[in-house]
Scaffold this motif. Structure first.
Motif, mmCIF file in Angstrom:
data_model
loop_
_atom_site.group_PDB
_atom_site.id
_atom_site.type_symbol
_atom_site.label_atom_id
_atom_site.label_comp_id
_atom_site.label_asym_id
_atom_site.label_seq_id
_atom_site.Cartn_x
_atom_site.Cartn_y
_atom_site.Cartn_z
ATOM 1 N N MET A 1 57.688 1.903 -1.440
ATOM 2 C CA MET A 1 56.507 1.729 -2.418
ATOM 3 C C MET A 1 56.511 1.933 -3.401
ATOM 4 O O MET A 1 56.597 1.393 -4.493
ATOM 5 N N VAL A 321 44.057 -8.523 -2.557
ATOM 6 C CA VAL A 321 43.942 -9.579 -1.557
ATOM 7 C C VAL A 321 44.899 -9.487 -0.417
ATOM 8 O O VAL A 321 44.594 -9.555 0.619
ATOM 9 N N ILE A 322 46.179 -8.711 -0.826
ATOM 10 C CA ILE A 322 47.174 -8.648 0.312
ATOM 11 C C ILE A 322 47.015 -7.446 0.705
ATOM 12 O O ILE A 322 48.066 -6.851 1.368
ATOM 13 N N GLY A 323 46.041 -6.510 0.800
ATOM 14 C CA GLY A 323 46.058 -5.564 1.297
ATOM 15 C C GLY A 323 46.169 -3.976 0.619
ATOM 16 O O GLY A 323 45.979 -3.002 1.241
ATOM 17 N N ALA A 324 46.087 -4.103 -0.659
ATOM 18 C CA ALA A 324 45.974 -2.878 -1.458
ATOM 19 C C ALA A 324 44.645 -2.193 -1.532
ATOM 20 O O ALA A 324 43.823 -3.155 -1.751
ATOM 21 N N GLU A 325 44.709 -0.879 -1.301
ATOM 22 C CA GLU A 325 43.417 -0.276 -1.688
ATOM 23 C C GLU A 325 43.452 0.348 -2.989
ATOM 24 O O GLU A 325 44.491 0.368 -3.698
ATOM 25 N N ASN A 328 45.947 2.852 -3.998
ATOM 26 C CA ASN A 328 47.317 2.100 -4.079
ATOM 27 C C ASN A 328 47.408 1.646 -5.695
ATOM 28 O O ASN A 328 48.398 1.943 -6.073
ATOM 29 N N PRO A 404 38.793 -8.615 -6.942
ATOM 30 C CA PRO A 404 39.603 -9.717 -6.708
ATOM 31 C C PRO A 404 39.142 -10.857 -6.781
ATOM 32 O O PRO A 404 39.288 -12.013 -7.403
ATOM 33 N N ALA A 405 37.826 -11.037 -6.390
ATOM 34 C CA ALA A 405 37.045 -12.270 -6.081
ATOM 35 C C ALA A 405 36.876 -12.950 -7.563
ATOM 36 O O ALA A 405 36.942 -14.121 -7.721
ATOM 37 N N LEU B 54 36.612 -10.212 0.153
ATOM 38 C CA LEU B 54 37.049 -9.942 -1.242
ATOM 39 C C LEU B 54 35.531 -9.851 -1.872
ATOM 40 O O LEU B 54 35.523 -9.478 -3.093
ATOM 41 N N GLU B 74 33.143 -0.210 1.383
ATOM 42 C CA GLU B 74 34.399 -0.655 0.688
ATOM 43 C C GLU B 74 35.940 -0.343 1.490
ATOM 44 O O GLU B 74 36.393 -1.243 1.495
ATOM 45 N N SER B 78 38.352 -3.115 3.240
ATOM 46 C CA SER B 78 39.961 -3.314 2.756
ATOM 47 C C SER B 78 40.726 -3.088 4.206
ATOM 48 O O SER B 78 41.772 -3.706 4.135
ATOM 49 N N GLU B 79 40.333 -2.115 4.881
ATOM 50 C CA GLU B 79 41.203 -1.866 6.095
ATOM 51 C C GLU B 79 40.900 -3.308 7.168
ATOM 52 O O GLU B 79 42.110 -3.622 7.335
ATOM 53 N N HIS B 81 40.258 -6.199 6.195
ATOM 54 C CA HIS B 81 40.862 -7.059 5.360
ATOM 55 C C HIS B 81 42.362 -7.368 5.551
ATOM 56 O O HIS B 81 43.091 -8.251 5.766
ATOM 57 N N LYS B 82 42.762 -5.674 5.358
ATOM 58 C CA LYS B 82 44.232 -5.892 5.363
ATOM 59 C C LYS B 82 44.966 -6.077 6.708
ATOM 60 O O LYS B 82 46.155 -6.762 6.609
ATOM 61 N N TYR B 110 51.696 -2.043 1.944
ATOM 62 C CA TYR B 110 50.383 -1.467 1.891
ATOM 63 C C TYR B 110 50.289 -1.111 3.308
ATOM 64 O O TYR B 110 49.137 -0.528 3.534
#
Ligand SMILES: Nc1ncnc2c1ncn2[C@@H]1O[C@H](COP(=O)(O)OP(=O)(O)O)[C@@H](O)[C@H]1O
Ligand SMILES: [Mg+2]
Lengths: 794, 220
Positions: A1, A321-325, A328, A404-405, B54, B74, B78-79, B81-82, B110
């Motif tokens: 990371m 979108v690909i999973g970052a909080e 992060n 992101p949206a 999203l 939120e 994300s949890e 979602h990912k 991630y």
């Protein structure tokens, strides 16, 4: 990371070269200033912290207790130490005494004047904690002719040979045997000495046991921390016990007090002592400036990061979108800021190594970076992280909230940071700080010019000063005068107790028609040529003259202020009788009055001054006529050698020695100038980045306006106006702050300039000019761009 | 698997609500391949974003494996979602500063997948999409079709249950588009649920069900 972040950070750095350059160099400047000042402050604040239990060590001070002119005196006499120890054994554990002296040291073919030849009691090295390289703490000073020297001094006289056992000659007559070498290289103490002899030698003289012969400093080590208060309560009794009769006789009292060891360096209340002193005000000023500059550098960083972040919002959206909080993302940007601040830190260490030698020669210290210090390394690491978090925190916060949206809608609409209020506030702050520093620089410079141009009431040009610091020279002054007065390059020669700007003692006088009351005035003792040599004007009566033999013991001249303070006029003053109480028993008659001249410095108001002819000389002055200065100096050197054989010839020009009175102000001037240049440079970098970014965002707008017929000038004005308003606001914030601080600074001077509006206007102008240049260039570039390209680009 | 009940989405502008989605009721089962169609601006992307967590609905209920998404924080979004959702966009949206390999690796970072395991998973993906030779290239060094393949690989690398694709072939030539659709079909055959937005009748046929959106309403 972490590696992933690092990669992104470095690739972004390479991609936005100009931004990165501005960002990192701005930060590096800021950190350099901060580190420089930190090292300086660390050094200043480390004075006398290396002793054992420093909080238990105190210096004895005499207190003149005059409510009109209150000051403390660091000099005490020999008998205090033992009397204190005997009278208060339960409070005082041990005592030691230190006497400052100077002398000419001979060893084989080497001769030097040594300014810091001190004497101390034999327990000195047990009392204080100066480390001995060679020699035993307990025994190095046990014999009267023992002397210990510093490492540097040993090198100077003996090279790499062991100096212990060698014999040096002081002032052509006394022999000293070297018994040890101490190392005070990296130690800061108010006691600065190169030689330390045994006080046993001095103790033999009769004067040493006189209570009034204050020639040294007395230090005590107390047995517990309550002792300070207790002793202060007991001291009035102590003084009455030993001085009761004297106080009655002279009608004046002197008090006694103590000050903690660690306060000595910064204590400016003590007027007379031989300690090395620092200036607490400069310490405060420097700390504030250091934080200011670091702060504006961080502001820059934030500002630019926010600007650039607009371009990074897509990346952030994607990462989400690909999973970052959120966290992060925040970590990533703070991490990047830390990468930047690390790079900046490394650069600033390099810069610092370049600057330090100059800075050292400027402040007369030997500061250095201690790379071996683990604590320092740790502190640097923490510092880098803190700067990183400070600078990267806000952009990280802004970016982590990106939705992101919104960003990733396929129509390509993108996140725009737009007219962020915060960024504007940051730029205003930067400029306000810069303007404050510019105003400071201008006003300090004006005051310094005022000081050097001011009419002092005497002529300080072309005067060579010599120290009268050995008996031979003192005895031969008449001959010295005789030789030089024959020379064509010399106008006149005089000897005196202290040159203008130099030492003028404070004495009690008795005025004949004022009964038993004492009057305190400054005094100057000199020969008959003093007034003539310095071009001081006699406004009533006459100057001293060799034609009147009685002038030696019966004449006195007063300055205007003295006359006024005694309630006379120059006319009525002449003929009055005055007694110099402490040193003479017969009255002197006032034969003349001189126009006021600044015999101390322009920081002080002119005080009452009495001038009398009396052979109590510490300085000699030679007035040149200015034709062949070099040749005349040679002549003086020859004359000196003939009346003071074996002593090195050292001289100084009066105008230079007078300028030294304002050394701290002069230093402040240079520092302010350099810091304001740095601050404005950093602020400009910030502004430049912001303008570039703004122009970038407005490319399309500018393109459309041009297509619609806007002129280049119109567009330049459009971009420029927006930022110049910020500079206007910065001025309004900076002015009152500067006014307040500069007023404070000027209050140190008895004679000073008025803070006029023009300094403020000039600095506003400078700020504007710099801002216009910074903005204008970018604005013109943006305005000249081909509109078609700009529109297509979106 | 997915259930939307009376779902609305509107944007408030001053006091006027502009509806983008109206009263959406929809159920999608595991293993389905659903195509969403409709004219531009009808709310397709918005619906997909809501499904992918999203974006959040203004009103109504959204159940994901019977869990009420509309009630979650939120962080829980994300949890979910990912761990369960992969996204593919019309314009690929790879991270420009990262290589193909790194782009594929990022979702795993991630998810705190261990380094060795990560390398293996990325290598697998590269192998599967025949991109091994391109692993050190940056997105702008690839063709559109290749980029979209990488985007799909990135979407499925963390093994999501469902893939949401917003006009995945919109920017591609027919041939490249066909390759992408075939890939999605294959993933569906392997058991992944797929929801795609498309304008093309042809591509819609890859799916087993078509939902038509019109001004935010689902056409019956
Ligand atoms: N942030 C927003 N504020 C207001 N309206 C929006 C916003 N985002 C999208 N819209 C509107 O929502 C509608 C649906 O958009 P979208 O879901 O992208 O449609 P599609 O993908 O079907 O073309 C459009 O009319 C668009 O203008
Ligand atoms: Mg869409």
């Amino acid at each position: 990371m972490f590696l992933n972040y690092l990669k992104i950070a470095l690739r972004n750095l390479a991609k936005n070269k100009l931004y990165s350059f501005i960002n990192i160099s701005g930060l590096a400047f800021g950190i350099t200033c901060f580190l420089l000042i930190s090292i300086y402050l660390n050094n200043e604040l480390s004075y006398d912290n290396f002793h054992n239990e420093p909080e238990k060590i105190f210096r004895i001070l005499r207190d003149n207790e005059d409510p009109d002119n209150h000051y403390l005196i660091g000099y005490t006499s020999g008998p205090y130490a033992n009397a204190l120890k005997n009278d208060y054994p339960s409070y005082i554990q041990s005592v030691t005494r230190v006497m400052a002296n100077d002398g000419v040291v001979d060893y084989k073919d080497k001769t030097f004047r040594e300014e810091r030849f001190f004497f101390a009691d034999s327990n000195f090295f047990e009392f204080f904690n100066f480390p001995l390289l060679i020699g035993d703490k307990k025994s190095v000073l046990t014999d009267a002719n023992n002397v210990i020297i510093s490492k540097e001094t040993a090198k100077k006289y003996f090279g790499d040979a062991n100096p212990v056992g060698e014999v040096i000659t002081v002032d052509k007559e006394m022999q000293f045997k070297i018994t040890g070498v101490f190392d005070n290289n990296n130690l800061n103490s108010h006691l600065k000495f190169d030689f330390l002899g045994s006080l046993l030698l001095i103790e033999k003289y009769r004067w040493f046991s006189g209570w009034w012969n204050n020639a040294l400093s007395t230090y005590i080590k107390v047995s517990n921390l309550n002792a300070e208060q207790k002793l202060k309560e007991l001291f009035p009794g102590f003084m009455d016990k030993y001085f009761g009769e004297d106080f009655k006789r002279i009608g004046n009292k002197i008090g006694l007090t103590i000050e903690p060891l660690e306060d000595i360096y910064f204590n400016n209340q003590t007027q007379f002592d031989f300690a090395d002193h620092g200036n607490k005000t400069s310490v405060y000023i420097f700390s504030v400036i250091a934080f200011f500059i670091l702060f504006i550098a961080c502001i820059n960083f934030m500002n630019l990061s926010i600007a650039v972040s607009a371009g990074r919002s897509k990346e952030v959206g994607l990462r989400k979108v690909i999973g970052a909080e959120k966290k992060n993302i925040a970590y990533q940007f703070i991490g990047e800021a830390i990468v930047y601040s690390s790079i900046a830190f490394v650069i600033s260490i390099l810069l610092l190594e370049i600057i330090l030698p100059y800075f050292n020669s400027f402040i007369g210290k030997t500061l250095f970076i201690n790379y071996g210090n683990i604590g320092l390394a740790l502190a640097s690491l923490i510092f880098i992280i803190i700067v990183g978090i400070t600078a990267g925190g806000y952009p990280a916060f802004v970016l982590s909230t990106v939705q992101p949206a919104k960003i990733l809608k396929d129509d390509g609409a993108s996140f725009k940071s737009g007219k962020s209020i915060l960024r504007r506030i940051l730029v205003v702050t930067q400029f306000a700080i810069s303007i404050i520093l510019i105003i400071g620089t201008i006003l300090i410079t004006k005051q310094m010019n005022y000081l050097s141009d001011a009419n002092l009431g005497f002529n300080k040009e072309q005067v060579v000063l010599l120290n009268v610091d050995n008996g031979t020279f003192r005895k031969n002054i008449p001959r010295f005068k005789e030789i030089l007065e024959r020379e064509s390059g010399v106008k006149s020669v005089t000897a005196m107790s202290g040159e203008p700007g130099g030492f003028h003692d404070n004495y009690a006088f008795k005025i004949e028609d004022k009964g038993e009351e004492y009057v305190r005035m400054r005094i100057l003792l000199c020969d008959e040529d003093y007034l003539k040599t310095f071009g001081i004007k006699v406004i009533e009566g006459r100057d001293f003259s060799e034609d009147f033999v009685t002038d030696q013991s019966e004449a006195m001249i007063l300055n205007e202020t003295a006359v006024k303070s005694l309630g006379w006029t120059p006319q009525t003053a002449v003929g009055k009788l005055i007694l110099i109480n402490f040193i003479e028993t017969t009255y002197r008659r006032v034969i003349g009055v001189v126009e006021d001249y600044n015999f101390t410095s322009l920081k002080n108001k002119i005080e009452p001054l009495a001038i009398a002819v009396r052979g109590d000389f510490r300085k000699a002055a030679v007035k040149l006529n200015g034709d062949d200065v070099k040749g005349t100096l040679k002549t003086i050197e020859k004359a000196y050698a003939s009346v003071s054989p074996g002593y090195p010839f050292e001289y100084e020009f009066l105008d230079e020695s007078f300028d030294k009175l304002y050394k701290s102000e002069h230093d402040a001037q240079i520092l302010f100038r350099n810091f304001s240049v740095t601050a404005i440079l950093i602020a400009c970098l910030g502004l430049l980045g912001l303008v570039m970014y703004s122009a970038e965002l407005k490319r399309k707008e500018i393109g459309i306006r041009k297509v619609l017929g806007a002129s280049v000038a119109g567009i330049v004005a459009l971009i420029t106006k927006e930022f110049l308003i910020l500079v206007v606001i910065a001025n309004f914030i900076a002015w009152p702050i500067s006014y307040y601080f500069m007023n404070e600074w000027l209050s140190d001077f008895a004679y000073k300039i008025n803070i006029g509006l023009e300094s403020f206007l000039i600095s506003a102008l400078i700020a504007f000019a710099i801002a216009v240049i910074t903005i204008g260039f970018q604005a013109i570039k943006a305005a000249l761009a081909n509109p078609v390209k700009s529109i297509k680009y979106e | 698997m997915i259930k939307l009940v009376n779902l609305d989405k509107y944007y408030k502008n001053k006091f006027i609500k502009t509806y983008v989605l109206r009263n959406i009721n929809l159920e999608i089962n595991e293993g389905e391949f659903v195509s969403i169609m409709g004219p531009s601006g009808s709310g397709k992307s918005t619906l997909l974003h809501i499904l992918g967590m999203l974006d959040s609905p203004s009103e109504g209920e959204y159940y994901f494996f019977n869990e009420p998404v509309h009630k979650m924080s939120e962080r829980q979004h994300s949890e979910l979602h990912k761990n369960h959702i992969g996204f593919v966009f019309q314009s690929y949206h790879l991270i420009d500063e990262l290589t193909v390999f790194e782009n594929l690796e990022t979702p795993l970072l991630y998810q705190k997948v261990k380094s060795s395991e990560r390398k293996a998973m990325v290598a697998d993906m590269l192998d599967r999409f025949k991109m091994v030779a391109k692993k050190d290239l940056f997105p702008n060094q690839l063709s559109g079709g290749q980029q979209q393949l990488v985007a799909i690989a990135r979407a499925i690398i963390s093994n999501p249950k469902i893939i949401l694709a917003d006009e995945p072939t919109g920017n591609l030539h027919t041939n490249q588009g066909k390759e992408i659709m075939d890939t999605l079909k294959k993933l569906n055959d392997e058991g992944k649920t797929i929801i795609q937005v498309t304008h093309s009748e042809e591509n819609a046929k890859y799916g087993n069900r078509i939902i038509n959106l019109m001004d935010g309403w689902i056409e019956k």
